[in-house]
Design a protein around this motif. Structure first.
Motif, PDB file in Angstrom:
ATOM      1  N   VAL A 263       0.850  -1.197   0.000  1.00 41.06           N
ATOM      2  CA  VAL A 263       0.000   0.000   0.000  1.00 41.06           C
ATOM      3  C   VAL A 263       0.880   1.239   0.000  1.00 41.06           C
ATOM      4  N   SER A 264       0.495   2.229  -0.788  1.00 40.77           N
ATOM      5  CA  SER A 264       1.189   3.510  -0.831  1.00 40.77           C
ATOM      6  C   SER A 264       0.282   4.595  -0.265  1.00 40.77           C
ATOM      7  N   VAL A 265       0.814   5.373   0.674  1.00 43.13           N
ATOM      8  CA  VAL A 265       0.093   6.533   1.203  1.00 43.13           C
ATOM      9  C   VAL A 265       0.637   7.756   0.476  1.00 43.13           C
ATOM     10  N   GLU A 266      -0.226   8.420  -0.254  1.00 40.69           N
ATOM     11  CA  GLU A 266       0.182   9.542  -1.095  1.00 40.69           C
ATOM     12  C   GLU A 266      -0.132  10.853  -0.385  1.00 40.69           C
ATOM     13  N   LEU A 267       0.904  11.607  -0.131  1.00 46.87           N
ATOM     14  CA  LEU A 267       0.775  12.822   0.662  1.00 46.87           C
ATOM     15  C   LEU A 267       0.307  13.997  -0.184  1.00 46.87           C
ATOM     16  N   PRO A 268      -0.506  14.886   0.403  1.00 46.10           N
ATOM     17  CA  PRO A 268      -0.894  16.101  -0.320  1.00 46.10           C
ATOM     18  C   PRO A 268       0.321  17.014  -0.494  1.00 46.10           C
ATOM     19  N   ASN A 269       0.492  17.523  -1.690  1.00 43.38           N
ATOM     20  CA  ASN A 269       1.649  18.377  -1.974  1.00 43.38           C
ATOM     21  C   ASN A 269       1.311  19.233  -3.192  1.00 43.38           C
ATOM     22  N   LYS A 270       0.706  20.370  -2.955  1.00 41.64           N
ATOM     23  CA  LYS A 270       0.216  21.196  -4.059  1.00 41.64           C
ATOM     24  C   LYS A 270       1.337  21.772  -4.900  1.00 41.64           C
ATOM     25  N   TYR A 271       2.571  21.826  -4.358  1.00 44.87           N
ATOM     26  CA  TYR A 271       3.679  22.384  -5.121  1.00 44.87           C
ATOM     27  C   TYR A 271       4.383  21.328  -5.973  1.00 44.87           C
ATOM     28  N   GLY A 272       4.099  20.063  -5.732  1.00 41.55           N
ATOM     29  CA  GLY A 272       4.623  19.011  -6.580  1.00 41.55           C
ATOM     30  C   GLY A 272       6.078  18.665  -6.364  1.00 41.55           C
ATOM     31  N   PHE A 273       6.679  19.097  -5.257  1.00 41.83           N
ATOM     32  CA  PHE A 273       8.075  18.753  -5.016  1.00 41.83           C
ATOM     33  C   PHE A 273       8.170  17.314  -4.494  1.00 41.83           C
ATOM     34  N   PRO A 274       9.242  16.600  -4.859  1.00 37.30           N
ATOM     35  CA  PRO A 274       9.413  15.229  -4.355  1.00 37.30           C
ATOM     36  C   PRO A 274       9.474  15.208  -2.830  1.00 37.30           C
ATOM     37  N   THR A 275       8.885  14.196  -2.239  1.00 40.03           N
ATOM     38  CA  THR A 275       8.891  14.052  -0.790  1.00 40.03           C
ATOM     39  C   THR A 275      10.242  13.515  -0.329  1.00 40.03           C
ATOM     40  N   SER A 276      10.839  14.173   0.651  1.00 46.53           N
ATOM     41  CA  SER A 276      12.156  13.747   1.138  1.00 46.53           C
ATOM     42  C   SER A 276      12.048  12.432   1.903  1.00 46.53           C
ATOM     43  N   LYS A 277      13.164  11.744   1.987  1.00 39.30           N
ATOM     44  CA  LYS A 277      13.195  10.482   2.720  1.00 39.30           C
ATOM     45  C   LYS A 277      12.907  10.715   4.196  1.00 39.30           C
ATOM     46  N   GLU A 278      13.374  11.836   4.734  1.00 44.84           N
ATOM     47  CA  GLU A 278      13.127  12.150   6.135  1.00 44.84           C
ATOM     48  C   GLU A 278      11.637  12.332   6.407  1.00 44.84           C
ATOM     49  N   THR A 279      10.950  12.995   5.486  1.00 43.64           N
ATOM     50  CA  THR A 279       9.508  13.182   5.643  1.00 43.64           C
ATOM     51  C   THR A 279       8.781  11.843   5.605  1.00 43.64           C
ATOM     52  N   LYS A 280       9.195  10.970   4.691  1.00 44.86           N
ATOM     53  CA  LYS A 280       8.582   9.647   4.605  1.00 44.86           C
ATOM     54  C   LYS A 280       8.773   8.873   5.909  1.00 44.86           C
ATOM     55  N   GLN A 281       9.966   8.975   6.472  1.00 45.72           N
ATOM     56  CA  GLN A 281      10.236   8.280   7.729  1.00 45.72           C
ATOM     57  C   GLN A 281       9.351   8.803   8.851  1.00 45.72           C
ATOM     58  N   ASP A 282       9.195  10.122   8.923  1.00 49.22           N
ATOM     59  CA  ASP A 282       8.361  10.723   9.968  1.00 49.22           C
ATOM     60  C   ASP A 282       6.897  10.302   9.826  1.00 49.22           C
ATOM     61  N   VAL A 283       6.403  10.313   8.590  1.00 46.67           N
ATOM     62  CA  VAL A 283       5.006   9.947   8.351  1.00 46.67           C
ATOM     63  C   VAL A 283       4.759   8.491   8.731  1.00 46.67           C
ATOM     64  N   LEU A 284       5.661   7.612   8.335  1.00 41.70           N
ATOM     65  CA  LEU A 284       5.499   6.194   8.659  1.00 41.70           C
ATOM     66  C   LEU A 284       5.558   5.957  10.160  1.00 41.70           C
TER      67      LEU A 284
ATOM     68  N   ALA B  64      15.651   1.637   4.819  1.00 42.94           N
ATOM     69  CA  ALA B  64      15.575   0.868   3.578  1.00 42.94           C
ATOM     70  C   ALA B  64      15.645   1.791   2.370  1.00 42.94           C
ATOM     71  N   ARG B  65      15.984   1.230   1.231  1.00 43.07           N
ATOM     72  CA  ARG B  65      16.041   2.012  -0.012  1.00 43.07           C
ATOM     73  C   ARG B  65      14.742   2.794  -0.204  1.00 43.07           C
ATOM     74  N   VAL B  66      13.638   2.133   0.067  1.00 39.97           N
ATOM     75  CA  VAL B  66      12.326   2.777   0.152  1.00 39.97           C
ATOM     76  C   VAL B  66      11.819   2.516   1.565  1.00 39.97           C
ATOM     77  N   PRO B  67      11.760   3.522   2.436  1.00 39.50           N
ATOM     78  CA  PRO B  67      11.309   3.300   3.814  1.00 39.50           C
ATOM     79  C   PRO B  67       9.959   2.597   3.842  1.00 39.50           C
ATOM     80  N   VAL B  68       9.837   1.607   4.715  1.00 38.80           N
ATOM     81  CA  VAL B  68       8.625   0.789   4.706  1.00 38.80           C
ATOM     82  C   VAL B  68       8.216   0.433   6.131  1.00 38.80           C
ATOM     83  N   LEU B  69       6.911   0.355   6.338  1.00 40.95           N
ATOM     84  CA  LEU B  69       6.325  -0.081   7.594  1.00 40.95           C
ATOM     85  C   LEU B  69       5.624  -1.410   7.349  1.00 40.95           C
ATOM     86  N   GLN B  70       6.078  -2.448   8.041  1.00 48.47           N
ATOM     87  CA  GLN B  70       5.526  -3.781   7.858  1.00 48.47           C
ATOM     88  C   GLN B  70       4.782  -4.211   9.118  1.00 48.47           C
TER      89      GLN B  70
END
Length: 466
Positions: free
Chosen positions: A108-129, A151-157
């Motif tokens: 499953v992918s959780v897609e974050l709102p981002n009206k400016y369209g900038f790539p989400t940083s790895k740190e942000t992904k880690q915090d959200v997870l 991980a190469r792609v941070p993941v919550l299992q």
């Protein structure tokens, strides 16, 4: 003789057992170079085993509904995290491509709102997870939680408490969604592809070679090996990927956005491209359909890759072009096996495989080929022990064998000889790598992870109907 040989080869290919009653069987055997009675018996038992295995591992409508409910659990947990209220939850992986087994994970992918369209940083992904992990635990949804932030792609299992399904959650995994959707369309071309993927993954689990954490093949690379096999059959069952979807993922995520700033790639456009190209492939191949049985395709799959341990890093398996070709990518020397990712060239889908485990992978392919082609392949218990895990085999009445992962048909001397040859092959590979490395600076650039795509705003959960 040539006409007879072609006819008999076709009969055997279709598993037509009546061939064993041919009055000129001895002549046929000389022409084809094998004992047709044994082959027919082997495929007959193999056919029964593969049907039984698929009956056990293929998902039912109830299994599909459980996954939909597990996705809804994630949606509910996401809404508990205040700033994730507008995030969208999208399944991907084998569930979307319809290549999943009953025991398969749910991606499953959780897609974050981002009206400016900038790539989400790895740190942000880690915090959200991390926030999502706490929400899942508060809701009592998850057990056996494993958060892998580095991980190469941070993941919550975790495993769903209510449905017993293993779930993997990542953030803004657009590449995974695109790959899954294209493979879904590939799967619609020929139903044998989906069944073959399930059989190969079950076999790989039984042989302990489907574990990327321990240096063996991941499920995606196994899927690509099956795809390559279907592309290189005569006649081909599936076309090269470039004929179905010749667009890189980075091109899809940004230029095909439905409107500026939304970060939502155009799924309808992707579907239209695939549908049109599949229709074109079918028109071009009218009257040329490969009629091979699934058992024959499984047997020839093992035969095709039984020498996978000797593949040089100078060559790669390309499903993009549907051929084995010379590896011109600069990072080739870093890998002992290169299975090109057709969606993210020049990424290697088999990058986790190490040399030691590649030898074991090669032995597993060789063992499967030898068993199916020998008289041992006519024994149901031997085939089930080879092709499925003990959990599946027990449901089919299989008895556990004393040594599932060795070839009892080989003598100790043959085992030692095999080990020696594999060691020499590995040593040759290392020497070739060292020679190339001495001609360079010896430094190895660090490869960055997948580039995150523009996330898009919240939408209703809409899982594909399959």
């Amino acid at each position: 003789m040539a006409v007879v040989e072609r006819l008999l080869a076709e009969l055997v290919q279709h598993d037509m057992c009546c061939i064993v009653f041919c009055k000129t069987r001895k002549l046929c055997e000389q022409a084809l170079g094998f004992n047709m009675v044994e082959l027919a018996q082997s495929y007959h038992e193999l056919e029964k085993c593969r049907k039984d295995i698929l009956y056990v591992i293929k998902p039912t409508e109830d299994d599909r509904n459980k996954r939909l409910h597990a996705i809804q659990e994630i949606v509910n947990s996401v809404h508990l995290v205040g700033y994730l209220g507008d995030a969208a939850v999208k399944p991907f992986g084998s569930f979307v491509s319809n290549l999943y087994a009953k025991s398969g994970d749910l991606d499953v992918s959780v897609e974050l709102p981002n009206k400016y369209g900038f790539p989400t940083s790895k740190e942000t992904k880690q915090d959200v997870l991390n926030e999502l992990m706490m929400a899942l635990q508060i809701e009592g949804v998850a057990r056996d939680v494993n958060f892998i932030p580095t991980a190469r792609v941070p993941v919550l299992q975790y495993v769903s408490n209510h449905f017993g399904i293993s779930c993997d959650i990542s953030i803004d995994n657009y590449p995974g969604q695109i790959k899954s959707k294209v493979l879904y369309w590939i799967n619609t071309i020929d139903e044998r592809f989906g069944d073959m993927v399930l059989l190969v993954k079950e076999w790989a689990k039984a042989q302990n070679i489907n574990d990327p954490k321990n240096g063996t093949l991941n499920s995606y690379s196994l899927c690509l090996l099956v795809l390559f096999h279907f592309q290189t059959c005569k006649p081909a069952i599936l076309p090269p990927m470039k004929e179905i979807y010749d667009v890189s993922i980075t091109e899809v995520i940004y230029p095909l956005c439905s409107h500026a700033g939304s970060g939502r790639f155009n799924e309808n456009s992707l579907d239209q491209i695939c549908v049109e190209n599949i229709a074109k492939f079918r028109r071009q191949n009218i009257g040329q359909r490969n009629q091979s049985s699934l058992s024959h395709l499984l047997a020839t799959f093992f035969e095709k890759f039984c020498h996978i341990g000797t593949y040089s890093s100078d060559h790669l398996i390309s499903t993009y072009t549907g051929e084995m070709k010379r590896n011109l990518y600069w990072m080739a020397r870093s890998y002992c096996l290169f299975v090109e990712d057709p969606f993210q060239r020049p990424e290697n889908a088999a990058r986790t495989v190490d040399m030691l485990e590649l030898r074991r992978i090669s032995r597993a392919f060789t063992r499967a080929k030898d068993m199916i082609s020998s008289d041992r392949g006519s024994h149901r218990n031997e085939l089930l022990s080879l092709l499925c895990t003990p959990e599946v085999g027990s449901k089919l009445g299989a008895r556990a064998t004393a040594d599932r992962y060795t070839n009892p048909a080989m003598s100790p001397q043959q085992h030692r000889f095999t080990e020696l040859m594999e060691y020499l092959t590995a040593d040759l590979h290392r020497n070739r790598y060292d020679q190339r490395a001495r001609g360079s600076t010896g430094s190895r650039p660090v490869r960055s992870g997948r580039q995150a795509a523009k996330p898009y705003q919240s939408q209703q959960l809409n899982c594909p109907q399959m």
